[in-house]
Design a protein around this motif. Structure first.
Motif, PDB file in Angstrom:
ATOM      1  N   ALA A 183       0.837  -1.210   0.000  1.00  0.00           N
ATOM      2  CA  ALA A 183       0.000   0.000   0.000  1.00  0.00           C
ATOM      3  C   ALA A 183       0.870   1.259   0.000  1.00  0.00           C
ATOM      4  CB  ALA A 183      -0.927  -0.007   1.204  1.00  0.00           C
ATOM      5  N   LEU A 184       2.101   1.131   0.517  1.00  0.00           N
ATOM      6  CA  LEU A 184       2.977   2.307   0.550  1.00  0.00           C
ATOM      7  C   LEU A 184       3.246   2.838  -0.855  1.00  0.00           C
ATOM      8  CD1 LEU A 184       5.563   1.417   3.369  1.00  0.00           C
ATOM      9  CD2 LEU A 184       3.678   3.070   3.460  1.00  0.00           C
ATOM     10  N   ALA A 185       3.215   1.965  -1.839  1.00  0.00           N
ATOM     11  CA  ALA A 185       3.428   2.429  -3.223  1.00  0.00           C
ATOM     12  C   ALA A 185       2.334   3.426  -3.609  1.00  0.00           C
ATOM     13  CB  ALA A 185       3.437   1.234  -4.184  1.00  0.00           C
ATOM     14  N   GLU A 186       1.092   3.094  -3.268  1.00  0.00           N
ATOM     15  CA  GLU A 186      -0.014   4.012  -3.613  1.00  0.00           C
ATOM     16  C   GLU A 186       0.100   5.298  -2.782  1.00  0.00           C
ATOM     17  OE1 GLU A 186      -2.079   3.197  -6.066  1.00  0.00           O
ATOM     18  OE2 GLU A 186      -2.027   0.994  -6.154  1.00  0.00           O
ATOM     19  N   ILE A 187       0.575   5.158  -1.555  1.00  0.00           N
ATOM     20  CA  ILE A 187       0.699   6.338  -0.684  1.00  0.00           C
ATOM     21  C   ILE A 187       1.780   7.282  -1.236  1.00  0.00           C
ATOM     22  CG2 ILE A 187       1.399   7.046   1.649  1.00  0.00           C
ATOM     23  CD1 ILE A 187      -0.114   4.565   2.701  1.00  0.00           C
ATOM     24  N   ILE A 188       2.890   6.704  -1.679  1.00  0.00           N
ATOM     25  CA  ILE A 188       3.941   7.522  -2.308  1.00  0.00           C
ATOM     26  C   ILE A 188       3.368   8.196  -3.563  1.00  0.00           C
ATOM     27  CG2 ILE A 188       6.173   7.424  -3.534  1.00  0.00           C
ATOM     28  CD1 ILE A 188       6.946   5.112  -1.578  1.00  0.00           C
ATOM     29  N   LYS A 189       2.520   7.456  -4.272  1.00  0.00           N
ATOM     30  CA  LYS A 189       1.871   8.010  -5.471  1.00  0.00           C
ATOM     31  C   LYS A 189       1.122   9.309  -5.141  1.00  0.00           C
ATOM     32  CE  LYS A 189      -2.203   6.681  -6.888  1.00  0.00           C
ATOM     33  NZ  LYS A 189      -3.317   5.786  -7.297  1.00  0.00           N
ATOM     34  N   TYR A 190       0.373   9.324  -4.035  1.00  0.00           N
ATOM     35  CA  TYR A 190      -0.365  10.542  -3.674  1.00  0.00           C
ATOM     36  C   TYR A 190       0.587  11.730  -3.466  1.00  0.00           C
ATOM     37  CZ  TYR A 190      -4.773   8.025  -2.987  1.00  0.00           C
ATOM     38  OH  TYR A 190      -5.919   7.299  -3.173  1.00  0.00           O
ATOM     39  N   MET A 192       3.470  12.123  -4.872  1.00  0.00           N
ATOM     40  CA  MET A 192       4.013  12.485  -6.192  1.00  0.00           C
ATOM     41  C   MET A 192       3.022  13.275  -7.032  1.00  0.00           C
ATOM     42  SD  MET A 192       7.123  11.647  -6.631  1.00  0.00           S
ATOM     43  CE  MET A 192       7.233  11.890  -8.409  1.00  0.00           C
ATOM     44  N   ILE A 193       1.745  12.894  -6.980  1.00  0.00           N
ATOM     45  CA  ILE A 193       0.787  13.535  -7.900  1.00  0.00           C
ATOM     46  C   ILE A 193       0.209  14.832  -7.351  1.00  0.00           C
ATOM     47  CG2 ILE A 193       0.116  11.333  -8.953  1.00  0.00           C
ATOM     48  CD1 ILE A 193      -2.556  11.515  -7.423  1.00  0.00           C
ATOM     49  N   TRP A 194       0.308  15.044  -6.014  1.00  0.00           N
ATOM     50  CA  TRP A 194      -0.542  16.102  -5.442  1.00  0.00           C
ATOM     51  C   TRP A 194       0.122  17.017  -4.422  1.00  0.00           C
ATOM     52  CZ3 TRP A 194      -5.268  16.476  -7.691  1.00  0.00           C
ATOM     53  CH2 TRP A 194      -6.183  17.370  -7.127  1.00  0.00           C
ATOM     54  N   ASP A 195       1.080  16.481  -3.634  1.00  0.00           N
ATOM     55  CA  ASP A 195       1.397  17.210  -2.413  1.00  0.00           C
ATOM     56  C   ASP A 195       2.850  16.993  -1.988  1.00  0.00           C
ATOM     57  OD1 ASP A 195       1.520  18.241   0.119  1.00  0.00           O
ATOM     58  OD2 ASP A 195      -0.295  17.278   0.857  1.00  0.00           O
ATOM     59  N   GLU A 196       3.681  17.979  -2.272  1.00  0.00           N
ATOM     60  CA  GLU A 196       5.094  17.827  -1.916  1.00  0.00           C
ATOM     61  C   GLU A 196       5.298  17.775  -0.400  1.00  0.00           C
ATOM     62  OE1 GLU A 196       7.992  20.640  -3.396  1.00  0.00           O
ATOM     63  OE2 GLU A 196       9.618  19.304  -2.726  1.00  0.00           O
ATOM     64  N   GLN A 296      12.387  10.379  -5.418  1.00  0.00           N
ATOM     65  CA  GLN A 296      11.355   9.338  -5.547  1.00  0.00           C
ATOM     66  C   GLN A 296      11.986   7.954  -5.367  1.00  0.00           C
ATOM     67  OE1 GLN A 296       7.786   8.692  -8.581  1.00  0.00           O
ATOM     68  NE2 GLN A 296       9.652   7.898  -9.472  1.00  0.00           N
ATOM     69  N   ARG A 297      13.137   7.748  -6.027  1.00  0.00           N
ATOM     70  CA  ARG A 297      13.791   6.435  -5.944  1.00  0.00           C
ATOM     71  C   ARG A 297      14.196   6.109  -4.497  1.00  0.00           C
ATOM     72  NH1 ARG A 297      19.143   4.057  -6.337  1.00  0.00           N
ATOM     73  NH2 ARG A 297      19.969   6.157  -6.090  1.00  0.00           N
ATOM     74  N   THR A 298      14.748   7.083  -3.808  1.00  0.00           N
ATOM     75  CA  THR A 298      15.185   6.864  -2.431  1.00  0.00           C
ATOM     76  C   THR A 298      14.002   6.471  -1.549  1.00  0.00           C
ATOM     77  OG1 THR A 298      16.878   8.522  -2.808  1.00  0.00           O
ATOM     78  CG2 THR A 298      16.464   7.924  -0.527  1.00  0.00           C
ATOM     79  N   LYS A 340       7.209  17.707 -11.306  1.00  0.00           N
ATOM     80  CA  LYS A 340       8.006  17.913 -10.086  1.00  0.00           C
ATOM     81  C   LYS A 340       7.346  17.079  -8.993  1.00  0.00           C
ATOM     82  CE  LYS A 340       5.563  21.881  -8.309  1.00  0.00           C
ATOM     83  NZ  LYS A 340       5.619  22.985  -7.447  1.00  0.00           N
ATOM     84  N   ILE A 341       7.966  16.982  -7.842  1.00  0.00           N
ATOM     85  CA  ILE A 341       7.322  16.231  -6.767  1.00  0.00           C
ATOM     86  C   ILE A 341       6.055  16.982  -6.377  1.00  0.00           C
ATOM     87  CG2 ILE A 341       7.556  15.413  -4.377  1.00  0.00           C
ATOM     88  CD1 ILE A 341      10.094  14.256  -5.407  1.00  0.00           C
ATOM     89  N   GLY A 342       4.918  16.306  -6.439  1.00  0.00           N
ATOM     90  CA  GLY A 342       3.649  16.948  -6.094  1.00  0.00           C
ATOM     91  C   GLY A 342       2.846  17.398  -7.292  1.00  0.00           C
ATOM     92  N   LYS A 343       3.345  17.132  -8.500  1.00  0.00           N
ATOM     93  CA  LYS A 343       2.585  17.573  -9.687  1.00  0.00           C
ATOM     94  C   LYS A 343       2.865  16.650 -10.877  1.00  0.00           C
ATOM     95  CE  LYS A 343       1.840  21.853 -12.340  1.00  0.00           C
ATOM     96  NZ  LYS A 343       0.505  21.534 -12.722  1.00  0.00           N
ATOM     97  N   VAL A 344       1.789  16.246 -11.547  1.00  0.00           N
ATOM     98  CA  VAL A 344       1.934  15.396 -12.741  1.00  0.00           C
ATOM     99  C   VAL A 344       1.128  15.996 -13.890  1.00  0.00           C
ATOM    100  CG1 VAL A 344       2.330  13.175 -11.581  1.00  0.00           C
ATOM    101  CG2 VAL A 344      -0.010  13.955 -11.941  1.00  0.00           C
TER     102      VAL A 344
END
Ligand SMILES: NC(=O)c1ccc[n+]([C@@H]2O[C@H](COP(=O)([O-])OP(=O)(O)OC[C@H]3O[C@@H](n4cnc5c(N)ncnc54)[C@H](O)[C@@H]3O)[C@@H](O)[C@H]2O)c1
Ligand SMILES: [Zn+2]
Length: 374
Positions: A183-190, A192-196, A296-298, A340-344
């Motif tokens: 589930a952490l993958a989806e959490i990291i996704k949020y 990345m897509i929305w909120d630095e 992101q990779r780290t 950028k981190i927080g925006k796609v």
């Protein structure tokens, strides 16, 4: 108890999130105006832990409670046979359109129970009580329901919003570590897509989350639910483009899953690798800074999710699967790429050659060293 509103006019509902809140469920269902019979749909294992508590909370508010605890604990639960089992149980116990259903479990239970609710007698209300981290941050919100066909996953489904989602993070205590990790993958996704800022919180606290520190899980579940609620509120049926941002990492990810032996790659790992691929492709296109790619990779590595595509996943099969991806519109491949981190943003017209190169590089990355100069 935290309350997040999913704003969809007459279909609006609250997502309630808290620690040890199950005893309050009955009162909350009364508050939203439901009455009559309730069927709790779940699987035997989850029933063993939580059915008693949920039934008690409802009975104490005067609801007539029934349960169907026969769903298998795996993906095979989303079958026609189990769906019809639920319908028959509803009929046998005299359910009609004045009754409602409760999905107690992970995304699998939510999908099949939600589908049963959306179709039984042309639709009855349902309530989500998600008990996995994935279901609390993702699948319980947004009203997508589904069952599988032998030909593929989620091929039959509806949009049928729940009337209430009730997430008790206390239930995560019994969840196996691997389910938390995926589930952490989806959490990291949020992040990345929305909120630095949220991404930064994850950078600081992801190990605490892995250890199931409920305080930090509570704040992460809340933030993810807020983001998903906002996205769904702006694009309920995936027709306006906004909901597509949730597919970040999923175009590549689905292809990796499909190309892995017997679909053996867990969805969370596939999404982690999908985000790695999308990040790299965005860097190669010059729209995403390499230093953000490294962050992101780290973070993915800190979560103990994979950053390198196993060689057993054949490039030709990945490419074939991407070609059939449902987001391929009129022959053009579309990817959700980070800027950028927080925006796609959604990018189309990416050459098959660039996609191929990205996947090849993902198989070559040396997890220990910087990938940005590879
Ligand atoms: N509807 C949507 O919008 C949406 C979004 C994402 C995923 N999904 C679907 O969700 C499903 C995956 O959901 P998932 O990851 O929650 O998996 P899952 O429902 O299969 O749950 C994973 C495992 O954990 C067990 N479990 C559940 N709660 C537990 C608890 N509290 N303690 C111990 N064990 C527990 C389950 O029995 C199962 O064995 C897939 O079918 C996917 O298609 C739907
Ligand atoms: Zn996913």
């Amino acid at each position: 108890m935290k309350r997040i509103r999913v704003a969809l006019k007459e279909r609006s509902y609250d997502v309630c999130i808290g620690k040890n809140i199950l005893p309050l469920l009955g009162k909350e269902i009364r508050r939203i105006g439901l009455s009559g019979k309730a069927l709790i749909v779940t699987s035997p294992k989850i029933a063993g832990w939580y059915l008693g508590r949920v039934s008690k909370a409802l009975r104490s508010e005067g609801f007539e409670v029934f349960s169907f605890s026969k769903l298998p604990s795996d993906e095979f639960a989303k079958s026609q046979k189990n769906l019809f089992g639920i319908y028959r149980h509803l009929l046998k116990n005299g359910f009609d359109r004045s009754s409602f259903l409760i999905a107690l479990g992970g995304g699998v239970v939510g999908d099949v129970a939600g589908f049963a609710a959306s179709t039984f007698m042309r639709g009855i209300p349902w309530i989500g009580v998600p008990t996995t981290l994935l279901a609390q941050v993702d699948s319980s919100i947004g009203g997508k329901t589904a069952i599988d066909l032998p030909d593929g996953k989620n091929l039959i489904g509806t949009f049928h919003q729940p009337r209430l989602v009730f997430s008790d993070v206390e239930t995560l205590k019994t969840l196996p570590d691997r389910e938390i990790k995926h589930a952490l993958a989806e959490i990291i996704k949020y992040g990345m897509i929305w909120d630095e800022n949220f991404f930064r919180l994850l950078e600081k606290n992801i190990l605490r989350m892995k250890r199931k520190d409920l305080k930090i899980l509570l704040s992460a579940v809340s933030r993810c639910a807020e983001i998903k609620a906002r996205v769904v509120g702006g694009d309920e049926r995936e027709t306006k483009g906004l909901r597509a941002v949730l597919n970040y990492g999923h175009t590549f990810g689905h292809a990796f899953e499909a190309a892995s032996r017997g679909w053996s790659m867990p969805h969370g790992e596939a999404v982690a690798l999908g985000m790695m691929a999308a990040g790299r492709l965005a860097c190669e296109l010059g729209v995403f800074p390499w230093r953000d790619y490294e962050r992101q990779r780290t973070l993915i590595q800190k979560a103990a999710l994979p950053v390198r595509l196993p060689r057993s996943v054949k490039l030709s099969r990945v490419l074939e699967s991407i070609r059939y991806d449902k987001k391929k519109i009129k022959g053009v491949l579309r990817f959700v790429l980070p800027v950028k981190i927080g925006k796609v943003k959604v990018v189309s017209a990416i050459s098959a050659e660039k996609v191929r190169k990205t996947i090849e590089q993902l198989q070559e990355i040396n997890a220990g060293s910087c990938a940005c100069h590879g």
